[in-house]
Design a protein around this motif. Sequence first.
Motif, PDB file in Angstrom:
ATOM      1  N   LYS A 161       0.970  -1.179   0.072  1.00  0.00           N
ATOM      2  CA  LYS A 161       0.022   0.083   0.055  1.00  0.00           C
ATOM      3  C   LYS A 161       0.964   1.129   0.212  1.00  0.00           C
ATOM      4  N   ILE A 162       0.393   2.138  -0.951  1.00  0.00           N
ATOM      5  CA  ILE A 162       1.213   3.329  -0.800  1.00  0.00           C
ATOM      6  C   ILE A 162       0.425   4.754  -0.913  1.00  0.00           C
ATOM      7  N   THR A 163       0.851   5.672  -0.420  1.00  0.00           N
ATOM      8  CA  THR A 163       0.351   7.059  -0.389  1.00  0.00           C
ATOM      9  C   THR A 163       1.307   8.107  -0.887  1.00  0.00           C
ATOM     10  N   LEU A 164       0.718   8.608  -2.100  1.00  0.00           N
ATOM     11  CA  LEU A 164       1.461   9.689  -2.589  1.00  0.00           C
ATOM     12  C   LEU A 164       1.109  11.345  -2.182  1.00  0.00           C
ATOM     13  N   GLU A 165       1.836  11.921  -1.751  1.00  0.00           N
ATOM     14  CA  GLU A 165       1.399  12.977  -0.818  1.00  0.00           C
ATOM     15  C   GLU A 165       1.667  14.203  -1.868  1.00  0.00           C
ATOM     16  N   CYS A 166       0.544  15.270  -1.631  1.00  0.00           N
ATOM     17  CA  CYS A 166       0.577  16.349  -2.675  1.00  0.00           C
ATOM     18  C   CYS A 166       0.173  17.503  -1.662  1.00  0.00           C
ATOM     19  N   SER A 167       0.757  18.645  -1.557  1.00  0.00           N
ATOM     20  CA  SER A 167       0.298  19.787  -0.608  1.00  0.00           C
ATOM     21  C   SER A 167       0.559  20.939  -1.232  1.00  0.00           C
ATOM     22  N   GLN A 168      -0.103  22.084  -1.359  1.00  0.00           N
ATOM     23  CA  GLN A 168      -0.037  23.286  -2.144  1.00  0.00           C
ATOM     24  C   GLN A 168      -0.344  24.377  -0.819  1.00  0.00           C
ATOM     25  N   THR A 169       0.330  25.435  -1.070  1.00  0.00           N
ATOM     26  CA  THR A 169       0.341  26.703  -0.051  1.00  0.00           C
ATOM     27  C   THR A 169      -0.125  27.881  -0.642  1.00  0.00           C
ATOM     28  N   MET A 170      -1.020  27.686  -1.985  1.00  0.00           N
ATOM     29  CA  MET A 170      -1.486  28.794  -2.485  1.00  0.00           C
ATOM     30  C   MET A 170      -2.974  29.029  -2.027  1.00  0.00           C
ATOM     31  N   GLY A 171      -3.441  28.351  -1.494  1.00  0.00           N
ATOM     32  CA  GLY A 171      -5.033  28.288  -0.994  1.00  0.00           C
ATOM     33  C   GLY A 171      -5.833  27.962  -2.472  1.00  0.00           C
ATOM     34  N   HIS A 172      -5.357  27.192  -3.214  1.00  0.00           N
ATOM     35  CA  HIS A 172      -5.990  26.812  -4.532  1.00  0.00           C
ATOM     36  C   HIS A 172      -7.225  25.913  -4.178  1.00  0.00           C
ATOM     37  N   ASP A 173      -8.370  26.409  -4.869  1.00  0.00           N
ATOM     38  CA  ASP A 173      -9.445  25.372  -4.563  1.00  0.00           C
ATOM     39  C   ASP A 173      -9.410  24.115  -5.248  1.00  0.00           C
ATOM     40  N   LYS A 174      -9.110  24.211  -6.530  1.00  0.00           N
ATOM     41  CA  LYS A 174      -9.027  23.028  -7.276  1.00  0.00           C
ATOM     42  C   LYS A 174      -7.702  22.069  -7.536  1.00  0.00           C
ATOM     43  N   MET A 175      -7.808  20.902  -7.489  1.00  0.00           N
ATOM     44  CA  MET A 175      -6.476  19.958  -7.385  1.00  0.00           C
ATOM     45  C   MET A 175      -6.791  18.864  -7.959  1.00  0.00           C
ATOM     46  N   TYR A 176      -5.576  18.433  -8.710  1.00  0.00           N
ATOM     47  CA  TYR A 176      -5.634  17.362  -9.752  1.00  0.00           C
ATOM     48  C   TYR A 176      -4.557  16.532  -9.516  1.00  0.00           C
ATOM     49  N   TRP A 177      -4.882  15.317 -10.101  1.00  0.00           N
ATOM     50  CA  TRP A 177      -3.979  14.032 -10.352  1.00  0.00           C
ATOM     51  C   TRP A 177      -3.848  13.560 -11.851  1.00  0.00           C
ATOM     52  N   LEU A 225      -0.795  13.384 -20.886  1.00  0.00           N
ATOM     53  CA  LEU A 225      -1.111  13.335 -19.345  1.00  0.00           C
ATOM     54  C   LEU A 225      -2.442  12.947 -19.269  1.00  0.00           C
ATOM     55  N   HIS A 226      -2.766  12.144 -18.474  1.00  0.00           N
ATOM     56  CA  HIS A 226      -4.271  11.286 -18.021  1.00  0.00           C
ATOM     57  C   HIS A 226      -4.765  11.893 -16.788  1.00  0.00           C
ATOM     58  N   LEU A 227      -5.712  12.513 -16.751  1.00  0.00           N
ATOM     59  CA  LEU A 227      -6.554  12.854 -15.558  1.00  0.00           C
ATOM     60  C   LEU A 227      -7.196  11.791 -15.009  1.00  0.00           C
ATOM     61  N   ILE A 228      -6.701  11.404 -13.543  1.00  0.00           N
ATOM     62  CA  ILE A 228      -7.169  10.282 -13.044  1.00  0.00           C
ATOM     63  C   ILE A 228      -7.938  10.729 -11.665  1.00  0.00           C
ATOM     64  N   HIS A 229      -7.742  11.868 -11.067  1.00  0.00           N
ATOM     65  CA  HIS A 229      -8.844  12.417 -10.127  1.00  0.00           C
ATOM     66  C   HIS A 229      -8.608  13.827 -10.004  1.00  0.00           C
ATOM     67  N   TYR A 230      -9.510  14.308  -9.241  1.00  0.00           N
ATOM     68  CA  TYR A 230      -9.700  15.881  -9.201  1.00  0.00           C
ATOM     69  C   TYR A 230     -10.551  16.145  -8.005  1.00  0.00           C
ATOM     70  N   SER A 231     -10.283  17.575  -7.723  1.00  0.00           N
ATOM     71  CA  SER A 231     -11.188  18.074  -6.494  1.00  0.00           C
ATOM     72  C   SER A 231     -11.435  19.415  -6.704  1.00  0.00           C
ATOM     73  N   TYR A 232     -12.811  19.930  -6.593  1.00  0.00           N
ATOM     74  CA  TYR A 232     -12.935  21.366  -6.645  1.00  0.00           C
ATOM     75  C   TYR A 232     -13.265  21.932  -5.156  1.00  0.00           C
ATOM     76  N   GLY A 233     -12.800  21.132  -4.142  1.00  0.00           N
ATOM     77  CA  GLY A 233     -13.013  21.744  -2.620  1.00  0.00           C
ATOM     78  C   GLY A 233     -12.952  20.754  -1.822  1.00  0.00           C
ATOM     79  N   VAL A 234     -12.857  20.963  -0.538  1.00  0.00           N
ATOM     80  CA  VAL A 234     -12.733  20.126   0.510  1.00  0.00           C
ATOM     81  C   VAL A 234     -14.065  19.073   0.360  1.00  0.00           C
TER      82      VAL A 234
END
Lengths: 113, 111
Positions: free
Chosen positions: B18-34, B43-52
């Motif tokens: 089992k593995i976890t890849l970490e991603c953190s941003q300090t810009m306060g961006h609402d949208k994040m993507y993998w 590039l192939h989009l596998i996950h995204y998030s528009y907020g908490v």
Amino acid sequence: GQQVMQIPQYQHVQEGEDFTTYCNSSTTLSNIQWYKQRPGGHPVFLIQLVKSGEVKKQKRLTFQFGEAKKNSSLHITATQTTDVGTYFCAPPAGGTSYGKLTFGQGTILTVHP
Amino acid sequence: EADIYQTPRYLVIGTGKKITLECSQTMGHDKMYWYQQDPGMELHLIHYSYGVNSTEKGDLSSESTVSRIRTEHFPLTLESARPSHTSQYLCASRRGADGYTFGSGTRLTVV
């Protein structure tokens, strides 16, 4: 669904020659972004085009958005070895400007000194 | 100057782990993507998030999962790694319709 075709897939040039990559969409785009990825690196945002027929310049790079907003191009004048990398166009996926992007296949640019 | 951080940079791991890849941003961006990217490929989009507490699957089917409990943090987890998961994983974030800011990526090799 939306399909994006980027051509050419590869381009080899001598330093000082010009280079152009094209991005064609099957649907009308609200905007398009361009990114550069150096070998071994991550994509870096270059520019966003929004208006029909828009032309933007960044030093030796010229970006164009087609009049019908279905195609775009990136032109580099007098390439340098620092231009090496993969150039991706990235229009919005699903039509909305504020969501996710679809990346083209990319054009890999090699510059021979 | 990196405002979005991915760890680890390189990971070699055995099948079934089992593995976890970490991603953190300090810009306060609402949208994040993998995105997943094989060498020299698109590039192939596998996950995204528009907020908490908001996550969606992308266009490329993936056995990974993500969570977004805090605005700045968007980890990706593989419950049981397989050799077919070998790839580069790129995390990105954006505010509104701005350009993406990408992290340096995690190069995963499953042996």
